[in-house]
Design a protein around this motif. Sequence first.
Motif, PDB file in Angstrom:
ATOM      1  N   HIS A  22       0.860  -1.435   0.028  1.00  0.00           N
ATOM      2  CA  HIS A  22       0.121  -0.023   0.158  1.00  0.00           C
ATOM      3  C   HIS A  22       0.830   1.191  -0.069  1.00  0.00           C
ATOM      4  CE1 HIS A  22      -3.474   2.395   0.645  1.00  0.00           C
ATOM      5  NE2 HIS A  22      -2.847   3.116   1.783  1.00  0.00           N
ATOM      6  N   GLY A  23       0.502   2.131  -0.857  1.00  0.00           N
ATOM      7  CA  GLY A  23       1.361   3.447  -0.915  1.00  0.00           C
ATOM      8  C   GLY A  23       2.469   3.683  -1.785  1.00  0.00           C
ATOM      9  N   PHE A  24       2.614   2.545  -2.637  1.00  0.00           N
ATOM     10  CA  PHE A  24       3.917   2.701  -3.548  1.00  0.00           C
ATOM     11  C   PHE A  24       3.379   2.259  -4.890  1.00  0.00           C
ATOM     12  CE2 PHE A  24       5.169   2.178   0.970  1.00  0.00           C
ATOM     13  CZ  PHE A  24       6.501   2.946   0.997  1.00  0.00           C
ATOM     14  N   SER A  25       4.403   2.750  -5.849  1.00  0.00           N
ATOM     15  CA  SER A  25       4.534   1.999  -6.937  1.00  0.00           C
ATOM     16  C   SER A  25       5.613   2.114  -7.903  1.00  0.00           C
ATOM     17  CB  SER A  25       3.515   3.041  -7.794  1.00  0.00           C
ATOM     18  OG  SER A  25       4.148   4.216  -8.141  1.00  0.00           O
ATOM     19  N   ALA A  26       5.743   1.268  -8.890  1.00  0.00           N
ATOM     20  CA  ALA A  26       7.079   1.347  -9.641  1.00  0.00           C
ATOM     21  C   ALA A  26       6.617   0.994 -11.116  1.00  0.00           C
ATOM     22  CB  ALA A  26       7.989   0.260  -8.860  1.00  0.00           C
ATOM     23  N   TYR A  27       7.844   1.154 -11.850  1.00  0.00           N
ATOM     24  CA  TYR A  27       7.689   0.756 -13.387  1.00  0.00           C
ATOM     25  C   TYR A  27       7.969  -0.751 -13.376  1.00  0.00           C
ATOM     26  CZ  TYR A  27       6.492   5.315 -15.089  1.00  0.00           C
ATOM     27  OH  TYR A  27       5.960   6.532 -15.298  1.00  0.00           O
ATOM     28  N   VAL A  28       7.244  -1.580 -14.172  1.00  0.00           N
ATOM     29  CA  VAL A  28       7.158  -2.818 -14.239  1.00  0.00           C
ATOM     30  C   VAL A  28       7.244  -3.416 -15.932  1.00  0.00           C
ATOM     31  CG1 VAL A  28       6.621  -5.262 -13.620  1.00  0.00           C
ATOM     32  CG2 VAL A  28       6.405  -3.286 -12.111  1.00  0.00           C
ATOM     33  N   PRO A  29       8.004  -3.950 -16.228  1.00  0.00           N
ATOM     34  CA  PRO A  29       7.985  -4.588 -17.858  1.00  0.00           C
ATOM     35  C   PRO A  29       7.055  -5.880 -17.777  1.00  0.00           C
ATOM     36  CG  PRO A  29      10.027  -5.303 -16.878  1.00  0.00           C
ATOM     37  CD  PRO A  29       9.366  -4.630 -15.808  1.00  0.00           C
TER      38      PRO A  29
ATOM     39  N   ARG B 214      10.089  -7.541  -9.840  1.00  0.00           N
ATOM     40  CA  ARG B 214      10.179  -7.421 -11.401  1.00  0.00           C
ATOM     41  C   ARG B 214      10.619  -5.812 -11.758  1.00  0.00           C
ATOM     42  NH1 ARG B 214       8.832 -12.131 -14.027  1.00  0.00           N
ATOM     43  NH2 ARG B 214       7.242 -13.348 -13.037  1.00  0.00           N
ATOM     44  N   MET B 215      10.516  -4.962 -10.914  1.00  0.00           N
ATOM     45  CA  MET B 215      10.371  -3.535 -11.109  1.00  0.00           C
ATOM     46  C   MET B 215      11.783  -3.310 -11.520  1.00  0.00           C
ATOM     47  SD  MET B 215      10.258  -1.833  -7.462  1.00  0.00           S
ATOM     48  CE  MET B 215      11.431  -2.091  -5.993  1.00  0.00           C
ATOM     49  N   ASP B 216      11.600  -1.942 -11.845  1.00  0.00           N
ATOM     50  CA  ASP B 216      13.024  -0.855 -12.175  1.00  0.00           C
ATOM     51  C   ASP B 216      13.009  -0.415 -10.879  1.00  0.00           C
ATOM     52  OD1 ASP B 216      14.744   0.869 -12.360  1.00  0.00           O
ATOM     53  OD2 ASP B 216      13.925   1.640 -14.129  1.00  0.00           O
ATOM     54  N   THR B 217      14.023  -0.922  -9.821  1.00  0.00           N
ATOM     55  CA  THR B 217      14.184  -0.335  -8.607  1.00  0.00           C
ATOM     56  C   THR B 217      14.305   1.132  -8.585  1.00  0.00           C
ATOM     57  OG1 THR B 217      16.548  -0.901  -8.644  1.00  0.00           O
ATOM     58  CG2 THR B 217      15.220  -2.766  -7.846  1.00  0.00           C
ATOM     59  N   ARG B 218      14.943   1.588  -9.577  1.00  0.00           N
ATOM     60  CA  ARG B 218      15.126   3.144  -9.384  1.00  0.00           C
ATOM     61  C   ARG B 218      13.735   3.834  -9.566  1.00  0.00           C
ATOM     62  NH1 ARG B 218      19.988   5.521  -9.889  1.00  0.00           N
ATOM     63  NH2 ARG B 218      19.032   7.235 -10.880  1.00  0.00           N
ATOM     64  N   THR B 219      12.606   3.273 -10.086  1.00  0.00           N
ATOM     65  CA  THR B 219      11.410   3.998 -10.006  1.00  0.00           C
ATOM     66  C   THR B 219      10.428   3.722  -8.786  1.00  0.00           C
ATOM     67  OG1 THR B 219      10.388   2.200 -11.328  1.00  0.00           O
ATOM     68  CG2 THR B 219      11.265   3.611 -12.564  1.00  0.00           C
ATOM     69  N   PHE B 220      11.014   2.906  -7.795  1.00  0.00           N
ATOM     70  CA  PHE B 220      10.098   2.723  -6.957  1.00  0.00           C
ATOM     71  C   PHE B 220       9.843   3.777  -6.029  1.00  0.00           C
ATOM     72  CE2 PHE B 220       9.673   0.781  -2.343  1.00  0.00           C
ATOM     73  CZ  PHE B 220       8.531   0.047  -2.824  1.00  0.00           C
ATOM     74  N   THR B 221       8.455   4.250  -5.841  1.00  0.00           N
ATOM     75  CA  THR B 221       8.205   5.486  -5.334  1.00  0.00           C
ATOM     76  C   THR B 221       6.954   5.356  -4.377  1.00  0.00           C
ATOM     77  OG1 THR B 221       8.418   6.432  -7.374  1.00  0.00           O
ATOM     78  CG2 THR B 221       7.039   7.625  -6.142  1.00  0.00           C
ATOM     79  N   ASN B 222       7.183   6.062  -3.177  1.00  0.00           N
ATOM     80  CA  ASN B 222       6.042   6.332  -2.197  1.00  0.00           C
ATOM     81  C   ASN B 222       4.996   7.287  -3.075  1.00  0.00           C
ATOM     82  OD1 ASN B 222       4.270   7.602  -0.267  1.00  0.00           O
ATOM     83  ND2 ASN B 222       5.710   6.681   1.371  1.00  0.00           N
ATOM     84  N   VAL B 223       3.847   6.816  -3.362  1.00  0.00           N
ATOM     85  CA  VAL B 223       3.142   7.932  -4.225  1.00  0.00           C
ATOM     86  C   VAL B 223       2.494   8.970  -3.610  1.00  0.00           C
ATOM     87  CG1 VAL B 223       2.203   5.883  -5.422  1.00  0.00           C
ATOM     88  CG2 VAL B 223       1.178   6.600  -3.435  1.00  0.00           C
ATOM     89  N   ALA B 224       2.654   9.207  -2.238  1.00  0.00           N
ATOM     90  CA  ALA B 224       2.128  10.415  -1.234  1.00  0.00           C
ATOM     91  C   ALA B 224       3.535  11.201  -0.948  1.00  0.00           C
ATOM     92  CB  ALA B 224       1.389   9.659  -0.303  1.00  0.00           C
ATOM     93  N   TRP B 225       4.551  11.106  -1.410  1.00  0.00           N
ATOM     94  CA  TRP B 225       5.845  11.595  -0.693  1.00  0.00           C
ATOM     95  C   TRP B 225       5.558  13.083  -0.802  1.00  0.00           C
ATOM     96  CZ3 TRP B 225       8.822  14.970  -3.123  1.00  0.00           C
ATOM     97  CH2 TRP B 225       8.858  15.497  -4.594  1.00  0.00           C
TER      98      TRP B 225
END
Length: 243
Positions: A176-183, A227-238
């Motif tokens: 909950h509260g996070f997202s990232a780019y995934v192929p 599977r994500m691009d680790t550099r894109t892992f984001t707290n969406v409410a930052w």
Amino acid sequence: MAAALGRAAGRARPVPAGLPIPPGLPIAPCRGCGDGDAAGWARRERSYWRALRRQVLGPPVPPFAEPVQVGAPVLRGAAAAVAAEQLGGPELRRLAKALTAGLRARPCLGLSAPQLGVPLRVFAAELPPDRCAGYPPALRRAHRIEPFPLRLLVNPALRVLDTRLVTAPEGCASIHGFSAYVPRHWAVHVSGVDELGALVSWEATGWAARIIQHEMDHLDGILYIDRMDTRTFTNVAWMELMD
């Protein structure tokens, strides 16, 4: 007893590393530890009323009303196939109802049985027109985001139709509260049965294919963070958290 429970709930204290945690002990972050250690020991304090409710009602029973969060062992094991004699039965129908309710109670397009604490190979997905319209038009065009009706699949089998990998943002109700780019593969076909045993066949492209692959991963104990691009892992409410 009630007074003792109240005092225990109100006194959270750190527990030294290496010591077992007594059942029901409220844990507070260890102020002298580094961030990693503090995060590892931090627990939500249980109020008097929460402790009393747990004592009276007992622990919740799957399928849960809310998705379990990363760290729950059920998210990391391979789910078991549903036996033929369970099709159409009350337990599977109850699970199907819980998955449908879970989808519609939050901004969630797919939900798997393990996320509700049930280690079975079942998932549900739905993208209503009103929710689809909430995506930016450019994103809808680029990733073929189109509405599709509720589908529930039991013992699904996946076949990749288009091996091209397309990267896009994903979130998860269990992180909950996070997202990232995934192929993900651009097009797939999934087949199985519904909770009553009727055959289900679904050929999907773009966003629907992404949702299917995300949910199929859940059934194998895989999360999008694997599977994500680790550099894109984001707290969406930052940004809100900085206010």
